[in-house]
Motif scaffolding. Structure first.
Motif, PDB file in Angstrom:
ATOM      1  N   PHE A  31       0.888  14.218 -82.393  1.00  0.00           N
ATOM      2  CA  PHE A  31       1.768  13.209 -81.786  1.00  0.00           C
ATOM      3  C   PHE A  31       2.871  13.885 -80.964  1.00  0.00           C
ATOM      4  O   PHE A  31       3.218  13.445 -79.874  1.00  0.00           O
ATOM      5  CB  PHE A  31       2.398  12.325 -82.870  1.00  0.00           C
ATOM      6  CG  PHE A  31       1.517  11.195 -83.363  1.00  0.00           C
ATOM      7  CD1 PHE A  31       0.156  11.158 -83.075  1.00  0.00           C
ATOM      8  CD2 PHE A  31       2.050  10.156 -84.124  1.00  0.00           C
ATOM      9  CE1 PHE A  31      -0.654  10.110 -83.529  1.00  0.00           C
ATOM     10  CE2 PHE A  31       1.258   9.111 -84.574  1.00  0.00           C
ATOM     11  CZ  PHE A  31      -0.091   9.092 -84.283  1.00  0.00           C
ATOM     12  N   GLY A  34       1.812  14.732 -77.796  1.00  0.00           N
ATOM     13  CA  GLY A  34       1.400  13.578 -77.013  1.00  0.00           C
ATOM     14  C   GLY A  34      -0.086  13.306 -77.095  1.00  0.00           C
ATOM     15  O   GLY A  34      -0.642  12.582 -76.266  1.00  0.00           O
ATOM     16  N   PRO A  36      -3.380  11.689 -78.997  1.00  0.00           N
ATOM     17  CA  PRO A  36      -3.806  10.735 -80.013  1.00  0.00           C
ATOM     18  C   PRO A  36      -4.686  11.423 -81.060  1.00  0.00           C
ATOM     19  O   PRO A  36      -5.232  12.503 -80.811  1.00  0.00           O
ATOM     20  CB  PRO A  36      -4.596   9.688 -79.232  1.00  0.00           C
ATOM     21  CG  PRO A  36      -4.957  10.322 -77.946  1.00  0.00           C
ATOM     22  CD  PRO A  36      -3.994  11.438 -77.684  1.00  0.00           C
ATOM     23  N   TYR A  63       8.098   7.031 -85.915  1.00  0.00           N
ATOM     24  CA  TYR A  63       7.392   6.254 -84.887  1.00  0.00           C
ATOM     25  C   TYR A  63       7.312   4.781 -85.240  1.00  0.00           C
ATOM     26  O   TYR A  63       7.238   4.416 -86.420  1.00  0.00           O
ATOM     27  CB  TYR A  63       5.979   6.818 -84.697  1.00  0.00           C
ATOM     28  CG  TYR A  63       5.972   8.295 -84.377  1.00  0.00           C
ATOM     29  CD1 TYR A  63       6.495   8.758 -83.181  1.00  0.00           C
ATOM     30  CD2 TYR A  63       5.484   9.222 -85.287  1.00  0.00           C
ATOM     31  CE1 TYR A  63       6.521  10.107 -82.886  1.00  0.00           C
ATOM     32  CE2 TYR A  63       5.499  10.575 -85.005  1.00  0.00           C
ATOM     33  CZ  TYR A  63       6.019  11.021 -83.802  1.00  0.00           C
ATOM     34  OH  TYR A  63       6.053  12.351 -83.513  1.00  0.00           O
ATOM     35  N   GLN A  64       7.280   3.964 -84.191  1.00  0.00           N
ATOM     36  CA  GLN A  64       7.081   2.532 -84.380  1.00  0.00           C
ATOM     37  C   GLN A  64       5.621   2.286 -84.747  1.00  0.00           C
ATOM     38  O   GLN A  64       4.731   3.014 -84.317  1.00  0.00           O
ATOM     39  CB  GLN A  64       7.411   1.775 -83.089  1.00  0.00           C
ATOM     40  CG  GLN A  64       8.887   1.776 -82.734  1.00  0.00           C
ATOM     41  CD  GLN A  64       9.691   0.807 -83.611  1.00  0.00           C
ATOM     42  OE1 GLN A  64       9.362   0.588 -84.775  1.00  0.00           O
ATOM     43  NE2 GLN A  64      10.736   0.254 -83.060  1.00  0.00           N
ATOM     44  N   ASP A  66       3.579   0.123 -83.626  1.00  0.00           N
ATOM     45  CA  ASP A  66       2.719  -0.071 -82.450  1.00  0.00           C
ATOM     46  C   ASP A  66       2.278   1.262 -81.853  1.00  0.00           C
ATOM     47  O   ASP A  66       1.154   1.393 -81.367  1.00  0.00           O
ATOM     48  CB  ASP A  66       3.440  -0.905 -81.385  1.00  0.00           C
ATOM     49  CG  ASP A  66       3.560  -2.352 -81.831  1.00  0.00           C
ATOM     50  OD1 ASP A  66       2.792  -2.740 -82.738  1.00  0.00           O
ATOM     51  OD2 ASP A  66       4.409  -3.075 -81.283  1.00  0.00           O
ATOM     52  N   GLU A  67       3.173   2.234 -81.901  1.00  0.00           N
ATOM     53  CA  GLU A  67       2.821   3.566 -81.384  1.00  0.00           C
ATOM     54  C   GLU A  67       1.782   4.235 -82.283  1.00  0.00           C
ATOM     55  O   GLU A  67       0.864   4.906 -81.803  1.00  0.00           O
ATOM     56  CB  GLU A  67       4.073   4.445 -81.313  1.00  0.00           C
ATOM     57  CG  GLU A  67       5.053   3.986 -80.264  1.00  0.00           C
ATOM     58  CD  GLU A  67       6.379   4.713 -80.387  1.00  0.00           C
ATOM     59  OE1 GLU A  67       6.775   5.347 -79.398  1.00  0.00           O
ATOM     60  OE2 GLU A  67       6.985   4.653 -81.475  1.00  0.00           O
ATOM     61  N   LYS A  69      -0.383   2.641 -84.205  1.00  0.00           N
ATOM     62  CA  LYS A  69      -1.636   1.912 -83.989  1.00  0.00           C
ATOM     63  C   LYS A  69      -2.353   2.410 -82.743  1.00  0.00           C
ATOM     64  O   LYS A  69      -3.572   2.585 -82.725  1.00  0.00           O
ATOM     65  CB  LYS A  69      -1.358   0.406 -83.799  1.00  0.00           C
ATOM     66  CG  LYS A  69      -1.081  -0.354 -85.069  1.00  0.00           C
ATOM     67  CD  LYS A  69      -0.830  -1.815 -84.702  1.00  0.00           C
ATOM     68  CE  LYS A  69      -0.433  -2.631 -85.916  1.00  0.00           C
ATOM     69  NZ  LYS A  69      -0.169  -4.036 -85.552  1.00  0.00           N
ATOM     70  N   LYS A  70      -1.575   2.615 -81.705  1.00  0.00           N
ATOM     71  CA  LYS A  70      -2.133   3.014 -80.414  1.00  0.00           C
ATOM     72  C   LYS A  70      -2.694   4.434 -80.456  1.00  0.00           C
ATOM     73  O   LYS A  70      -3.707   4.744 -79.818  1.00  0.00           O
ATOM     74  CB  LYS A  70      -1.018   2.929 -79.354  1.00  0.00           C
ATOM     75  CG  LYS A  70      -1.486   3.066 -77.926  1.00  0.00           C
ATOM     76  CD  LYS A  70      -0.274   2.945 -77.005  1.00  0.00           C
ATOM     77  CE  LYS A  70      -0.573   3.562 -75.649  1.00  0.00           C
ATOM     78  NZ  LYS A  70       0.632   3.714 -74.842  1.00  0.00           N
ATOM     79  N   ASN A  71      -2.067   5.291 -81.225  1.00  0.00           N
ATOM     80  CA  ASN A  71      -2.410   6.718 -81.171  1.00  0.00           C
ATOM     81  C   ASN A  71      -3.176   7.250 -82.374  1.00  0.00           C
ATOM     82  O   ASN A  71      -3.572   8.416 -82.379  1.00  0.00           O
ATOM     83  CB  ASN A  71      -1.127   7.548 -80.999  1.00  0.00           C
ATOM     84  CG  ASN A  71      -0.518   7.344 -79.632  1.00  0.00           C
ATOM     85  OD1 ASN A  71      -1.041   7.827 -78.635  1.00  0.00           O
ATOM     86  ND2 ASN A  71       0.565   6.575 -79.590  1.00  0.00           N
ATOM     87  N   THR A 106      10.062   6.559 -80.137  1.00  0.00           N
ATOM     88  CA  THR A 106       8.875   6.826 -79.315  1.00  0.00           C
ATOM     89  C   THR A 106       8.294   8.189 -79.666  1.00  0.00           C
ATOM     90  O   THR A 106       8.954   9.032 -80.251  1.00  0.00           O
ATOM     91  CB  THR A 106       9.230   6.852 -77.812  1.00  0.00           C
ATOM     92  OG1 THR A 106      10.286   7.787 -77.641  1.00  0.00           O
ATOM     93  CG2 THR A 106       9.642   5.491 -77.312  1.00  0.00           C
ATOM     94  N   ILE A 107       7.030   8.370 -79.276  1.00  0.00           N
ATOM     95  CA  ILE A 107       6.409   9.666 -79.523  1.00  0.00           C
ATOM     96  C   ILE A 107       6.937  10.640 -78.478  1.00  0.00           C
ATOM     97  O   ILE A 107       6.634  10.523 -77.300  1.00  0.00           O
ATOM     98  CB  ILE A 107       4.877   9.580 -79.419  1.00  0.00           C
ATOM     99  CG1 ILE A 107       4.334   8.603 -80.485  1.00  0.00           C
ATOM    100  CG2 ILE A 107       4.239  10.944 -79.587  1.00  0.00           C
ATOM    101  CD1 ILE A 107       2.849   8.362 -80.390  1.00  0.00           C
TER     102      ILE A 107
END
Lengths: 112, 321
Positions: A31, A34, A36, A63-64, A66-67, A69-71, A106-107
């Motif tokens: 992370f 950057g 995933p 991290y949030q 959503d971040e 989940k996305k990564n 944020t990441i």
């Protein structure tokens, strides 16, 4: 580039926070770069909350959701593993709501 | 030397009065294993480190024992090992192997684990029991996944994937011995009751105990720690409540146990610690009992109706966020 992590390569039998910590650092390092992560539970039949809390839920400190989940893609699980991840994440998110938002949201691409 | 006559029943639960009617003499007091532990300890306070054995030589007399529950076996095992660790010479007497209750204890590895010898050299484990075992967190996986689950699978014919959640609950509890207990060791015993299709698994340690741990935590947070021991146990079972004794401890272990055993299986969980006993029953608020005796550590009794365990035929899956 996706970092592929096979959890059994780094820890077994996935129950202590020491084992979870190894996986957490692998995910976090990716992370930070950057990248995933694809986390595979291939060959694993069960995990404890201690392991999931350290390996995954601890990421909520930085991290949030959503971040994450996305990564973070989690593959080759079973119903117990899925249930435990959901249970621990829901508990972690509830606690986070009570305690407030994390310091870093944020990441960071090159945060160390 | 201190001679302790063990009570007629060794266990933490109330025994069905119907079962007792033929064996209790009216007016005879039913001493339990907790009264016993009060005799053994020189002084009882909330700090286990200040508890000391009352004598350097203690003899346990088994003459009166006629019934043992899983909880009684683990508690007595903890007590004996706790005494030995403090240099006490522990002996036993009155263990007649022809008495059914003593034969059961012998078959359950009790005498071998606690006194390094069986009272009948030919005794052997019964198919319906998972014998007494001392366990630490390093071996929780082996015990839960490689011993208890195969045993449950054999006696109940339930497939392995359906028992995975229970296996995880057991690992979590043993992990907690390491997280919360100063003694780092616990005793485990399990029994299957075929008539009732019920399994009872007992895990106990002689560590800090839940109330002492929570009160210490409240003290460090400068919160009011004038709370009852039963309140502490109920609090410890709340999802998300944690004393954060380790990084991975985020207050899920006991909540997940209750979610699995009580809510999903319709079983019950009994927790004893400090001066309290709390029972978790399906569709029921926790039943809290404040006791006069003190249990130094934590006992968790898990009652599982095996015919209520949901059958899972697990296939590889992908986690969906």
């Amino acid at each position: 580039m996706v970092t592929k992590i096979l959890v059994t390569k780094y820890s077994s039998p996935l129950q202590t926070h020491e084992e979870g910590s190894k996986v957490y650092h692998l995910i976090r390092d990716s992370f930070v770069k950057g990248q995933p992560v694809e986390l595979s539970f291939e060959g694993v039949d069960s995990v404890t909350s201690t392991f999931i809390n350290t390996a995954i839920v601890l990421l909520l400190d930085e991290y949030q959701i959503d971040e994450i989940k996305k990564n973070l893609k989690i593959i080759k699980t079973n119903s117990q593993i899925n249930k435990m991840i959901s249970y621990c994440l829901e508990t972690g998110l509830q606690k986070k709501e009570i305690q407030g938002t994390p310091t870093s949201l944020t990441i960071p691409p090159s945060h160390q | 030397m201190l001679n302790i006559a063990l009570p007629r029943k060794i266990g933490a639960e109330e025994i069905d009065p119907v079962f007792l009617k033929d064996v209790i003499v009216e007016g005879q007091s039913e001493e339990n294993v907790f009264d016993l532990s009060q005799k053994v300890f020189g002084s009882i306070t909330r700090r286990p480190s200040s508890i000391a054995p009352i004598s350097n030589i203690i003899n346990f007399d088994f003459s009166n024992v006629y019934f043992s529950q899983p909880s009684g076996i683990t508690i007595l095992s903890n007590l004996i090992h706790w005494l030995r660790q403090r240099g006490v010479t522990v002996n036993y007497s009155g263990a007649n192997p022809s008495f059914e209750a003593l034969k059961f204890l012998d078959d359950s590895n009790f005498f071998e684990i606690c006194f390094n010898q069986r009272i009948n050299p030919n005794s052997s484990s019964r198919p319906t029991t998972k014998p007494l075992k001392l366990i630490d967190r390093a071996h929780s996986h082996d015990w839960a996944a490689l011993e208890v689950v195969p045993w449950l699978k054999r006696i109940t014919s339930i497939n392995a994937p359906s028992l995975v959640a229970l296996s995880v609950c057991l690992k979590e509890l043993i992990n907690n011995i390491g997280d919360h207990s100063s003694e780092q060791i616990g005793s485990t015993f399990a029994q299957f009751y075929p008539k009732n299709k019920n399994v009872v698994i007992s895990i106990s340690d002689f560590g800090v105990g839940i109330p002492a741990n929570i009160k210490k935590f409240l003290e460090t947070r400068e919160s009011n720690n004038d709370v009852s021991d039963s309140w502490c146990i109920v609090k410890a079972c709340e999802r998300g409540f944690s004393t954060q004794s380790s990084i991975g401890n985020k207050g899920v272990g006991l909540a997940y146990l209750i979610e699995t055993v009580v809510n999903a299986y319709g079983g019950k969980v009994i927790i004893l610690s400090g001066k309290a006993k709390v029972m978790m029953l399906p569709q029921h608020s926790p039943i809290q009992i404040q006791n006069s005796w003190f249990y130094p550590g934590c006992l968790i009794d898990i009652h599982i109706p095996t015919d209520k365990i949901p059958i899972i035929t697990d296939e590889e899956d992908e986690f969906e966020w």
